[in-house]
Design an enzyme around this catalytic site. Structure first.
Site, PDB file in Angstrom:
ATOM      1  N   GLY A 285     -43.953  30.600   9.701  1.00 18.97           N
ATOM      2  CA  GLY A 285     -42.716  31.161   9.151  1.00 18.97           C
ATOM      3  C   GLY A 285     -42.228  32.382   9.915  1.00 18.97           C
ATOM      4  O   GLY A 285     -41.492  33.208   9.385  1.00 18.97           O
TER       5      GLY A 285
ATOM      6  N   CYS B 273     -21.707  17.839  -2.215  1.00 19.78           N
ATOM      7  CA  CYS B 273     -22.514  16.709  -2.635  1.00 19.78           C
ATOM      8  C   CYS B 273     -22.700  16.708  -4.158  1.00 19.78           C
ATOM      9  O   CYS B 273     -21.815  16.273  -4.886  1.00 19.78           O
ATOM     10  CB  CYS B 273     -23.836  16.694  -1.869  1.00 19.78           C
ATOM     11  SG  CYS B 273     -24.581  15.063  -1.822  1.00 19.78           S
TER      12      CYS B 273
ATOM     13  N   HIS C 142     -22.165  16.955   3.372  1.00 17.95           N
ATOM     14  CA  HIS C 142     -22.784  18.276   3.539  1.00 17.95           C
ATOM     15  C   HIS C 142     -22.183  18.962   4.753  1.00 17.95           C
ATOM     16  O   HIS C 142     -22.802  19.001   5.819  1.00 17.95           O
ATOM     17  CB  HIS C 142     -24.301  18.115   3.730  1.00 17.95           C
ATOM     18  CG  HIS C 142     -25.021  17.712   2.494  1.00 17.95           C
ATOM     19  ND1 HIS C 142     -25.398  18.610   1.525  1.00 17.95           N
ATOM     20  CD2 HIS C 142     -25.415  16.499   2.054  1.00 17.95           C
ATOM     21  CE1 HIS C 142     -26.003  17.969   0.544  1.00 17.95           C
ATOM     22  NE2 HIS C 142     -26.026  16.685   0.844  1.00 17.95           N
TER      23      HIS C 142
ATOM     24  N   GLU D 138     -22.029  21.914   5.455  1.00 21.06           N
ATOM     25  CA  GLU D 138     -22.841  23.057   5.924  1.00 21.06           C
ATOM     26  C   GLU D 138     -23.739  22.642   7.084  1.00 21.06           C
ATOM     27  O   GLU D 138     -24.131  23.476   7.900  1.00 21.06           O
ATOM     28  CB  GLU D 138     -23.662  23.649   4.758  1.00 21.06           C
ATOM     29  CG  GLU D 138     -24.830  22.817   4.239  1.00 21.06           C
ATOM     30  CD  GLU D 138     -24.439  21.757   3.208  1.00 21.06           C
ATOM     31  OE1 GLU D 138     -23.256  21.355   3.178  1.00 21.06           O
ATOM     32  OE2 GLU D 138     -25.327  21.315   2.441  1.00 21.06           O
TER      33      GLU D 138
HETATM   34  N1  GLN Z   1     -28.443  13.974  -6.458  1.00 20.88           N
HETATM   35  C1  GLN Z   1     -27.194  13.572  -5.926  1.00 20.88           C
HETATM   36  C2  GLN Z   1     -27.250  12.188  -5.262  1.00 20.88           C
HETATM   37  O1  GLN Z   1     -28.321  11.721  -4.979  1.00 20.88           O
HETATM   38  C3  GLN Z   1     -26.675  14.598  -4.927  1.00 20.88           C
HETATM   39  C4  GLN Z   1     -27.505  14.656  -3.702  1.00 20.88           C
HETATM   40  C5  GLN Z   1     -27.277  15.919  -2.900  1.00 20.88           C
HETATM   41  O2  GLN Z   1     -26.699  16.882  -3.366  1.00 20.88           O
HETATM   42  N2  GLN Z   1     -27.758  15.924  -1.681  1.00 20.88           N
HETATM   43  O3  GLN Z   1     -26.241  11.581  -5.017  1.00 20.88           O
END
Ligand code: GLN
Length: 582
Positions: free
Chosen positions: A44, A417, A544, A546
């Site tokens: 780390g 997500c 995502h 990010e």
């Molecule tokens: N749990 C949700 C899904 O599987 C969102 C997944 C996530 O945020 N990566 O669709």
């Protein structure tokens, strides 16, 4: 490489030699250089940060670089690892779920990586065992040395060939002395011997203790850690000392004396405000020049590229160092106590902040205690809010309360997500008046499953590597906020990691009540971006973003959020390429 190709390239397989070093066809020793980064004293420490910063410096000299992370654990990938234990799961464009360090490399190098840049012991052993079953070891007993170490070297050389890199950066996970990483270190010793002088360079990261009771820096643990590396037959050429404060001259001298490393190459890598300041600090200490010299790379350096690249990087760093304003973004999260589980998210905020000249503060909000009654006070001092990715049920109702507050009070909102899915649930319940709207991940028996498992996911058993994963093109609807922030592109390439989606039966009722789905999968009714036209910035994405935000190319989704939180228009970002728009 298939088995015939492998066998034809084996220069020296027979049952009366101890050598077993398959070399891929077309590989020439000395063409590619290797920099191997190991850690001592503790894990780390930021090996990935050091390694990627050095890689960035080499890249900005016009050299082609390729990183690889070698993990000791037996998992095939990072997909099933708990981010609370191991940091976030980073997803590559090709769908590989890997260590968060790959994210650091992608960001530092502004380069998309693939599964070739990530190996685990699970993968290495699987290859060896499969080869054994195919009879490719020609009657030999299969051993850690030379066969497993050969597999490690083969992967590195294959990567060198495929990437046409000048320098391959090899980062070994964990700490020198870990049982599980021992064979990697041995493989690197062999690699250095086989590749010859000036072709492989070792860097040791170590930690300088500063016990509060003594009030001074102590180097003993670092010395012992490096001694352990020497015992394994590896002489580092550069030592990077992690420490809270700048490492004193005396301590650097001491380490130099005990390790045969000149003091000029004992580098103080003390805590800094941002990881993006590390490349400049290394350049100031002339670590890059030392590497060029030690690996005999002078002829490959292109000074004109370096001048251009460096001035672009420097202006980014200057913007981090002298922000003109500040904003606070609330982040709801299950793993509130571990920053590593949200590494990419925090980086994306930093990139967006630098782009807009603002310092972005993150405020963590534990939603397990939040409800419609107290949400206003929980969000009193934030300028915008993010509900990031997540799994399971904990804190879901609190997140929905936060989203409702953001929607009703014109507070900038970005849902990632899970945060996209929660926004759909909130809208269905409170605007469409669909009582009991929920996700089947949270309530499998709910009456209105506006979020339901993807049809292709229903058949899948087990949890490893089988979500809807990796980079996908998203079709962007014209004349929407999404289209504006993405610079008018018709499609955007975003990264995904999910099992659930908006149930297509609810798209029509949600849209007729005012929710706009401004991005969707090109050939399937999978909703990927949502927005609310009357709101200053209410955006959710099933993706995502990010993961694809880069220092000089911040994600438009984050720039939009931060701009709105600063009270500015969330549009006109055309000049920022951001998520790889096509
Ligand atoms: N749990 C949700 C899904 O599987 C969102 C997944 C996530 O945020 N990566 O669709």
């Amino acid at each position: 490489m298939d088995s015939t190709e492998l066998l034809s390239s084996l220069s020296n397989v027979s049952d009366d030699t101890e050598f077993y070093t398959p070399i891929p066809a077309g590989y020439t020793k000395g063409q590619v250089k290797y920099i191997v980064v190991t850690g001592t004293v503790m894990s780390g420490l930021g090996k990935g940060i050091f390694s990627s910063s050095l890689a960035r410096l080499m890249q900005s000299k016009g050299l082609r670089v390729a990183p690889i992370k070698l993990e000791g654990y037996l998992n095939i990938d990072s997909g099933t690892l708990n981010p609370f234990r191991h940091g976030e799961v980073f997803v590559l464009d090709d769908g590989m779920e890997c260590d968060m360090d790959l994210g650091t490399y992608e960001r530092m190098l502004n380069q998309d990586l693939t599964r070739d840049n990530f190996a685990t012991s699970g993968q290495i052993y699987t290859s060896v065992l499969e080869r054994e079953r195919r009879g490719e070891y020609l009657g030999r007993d299969v051993q850690m040395i030379p066969h497993v170490t050969a597999e490690v070297k083969l992967r590195l050389r294959r990567l060198a060939l495929q990437s046409k890199a000048d320098v391959v950066f090899v980062e070994i996970g964990g700490t020198v002395g870990d049982f599980e990483n021992g064979y990697y270190i041995e493989a690197m010793r062999q690699l250095a011997y086989e590749e010859g002088p000036a072709n492989v360079l070792f860097v040791a990261l170590t930690f300088i203790l500063e016990p509060p009771s003594l009030g001074e820096q102590k180097s003993k643990a670092a010395q012992l850690g490096i001694k352990q590396l020497l015992q394994m037959g590896i002489q580092p050429s550069i030592i990077a000392c992690r420490a809270q404060r700048e490492v004193s001259e005396k301590v650097r001298e001491k380490i130099s004396v005990y390790t045969n490393v000149p003091k000029a190459r004992v580098f103080s890598m003390h805590d800094s405000e941002s990881i993006y300041l590390i490349p400049s600090a290394m350049r100031e200490a002339q670590i890059d020049q030392q590497v060029v010299h030690l690996l005999d790379l002078t002829d490959r350096v292109r000074p004109s590229v370096e001048r251009r690249e460096w001035s672009r990087w420097q202006s980014f760093v200057d913007r981090i160092l002298s922000p003109r304003s500040e904003v606070t973004i609330g982040i709801t999260g299950k793993y509130v106590s571990v920053r590593d589980s949200y590494a990419s998210l925090l980086m994306a905020l930093e990139h967006a902040g630098a782009h807009l000249g603002a310092k972005v503060h993150a405020k963590w909000i534990d939603t397990s205690e939040v409800s419609d009654d107290n949400v206003a006070s929980a969000l009193a001092d934030v300028d915008g809010i993010i509900v990031p990715g997540g799994f399971g049920t904990r804190g879901a109702e609190g997140k929905i309360a936060c989203i409702r507050h953001a929607r009703e009070n014109a507070m900038p909102y970005l849902g990632l997500c899970y945060g996209f899915q929660m926004a759909v649930i909130e809208f269905a319940r409170n605007v469409c008046k669909l009582a009991d709207a929920n996700s089947t991940e949270i309530d499998p028996k709910c009456r209105n499953p506006v979020i339901d498992i993807l049809p292709e996911q229903k058949k899948i058993e087990g949890l490893g590597g089988n979500m809807r994963l990796g980079g996908r093109d998203v079709a962007i609807r014209p004349d929407t906020l999404a289209s504006r922030i993405l610079g008018g592109a018709a499609t955007a390439r975003l990264r995904f990691r999910h099992r659930y989606e908006v149930d297509p039966r609810y798209i029509e009722p949600l849209e007729s009540a005012g929710l706009v789905f401004s991005g969707k999968a090109p050939d399937q009714p999978i909703m990927q971006i949502l927005e609310l036209p009357q709101h200053p910035y209410f955006v959710g994405t099933q993706a995502h973003p990010e993961l694809t935000s880069r220092p000089l190319h911040p994600s438009p989704f984050f720039v939009g959020l931060v701009a709105a939180a600063m009270g500015r228009e969330a549009t006109g970002l055309k000049e920022s390429p951001g998520d790889a728009t096509r």
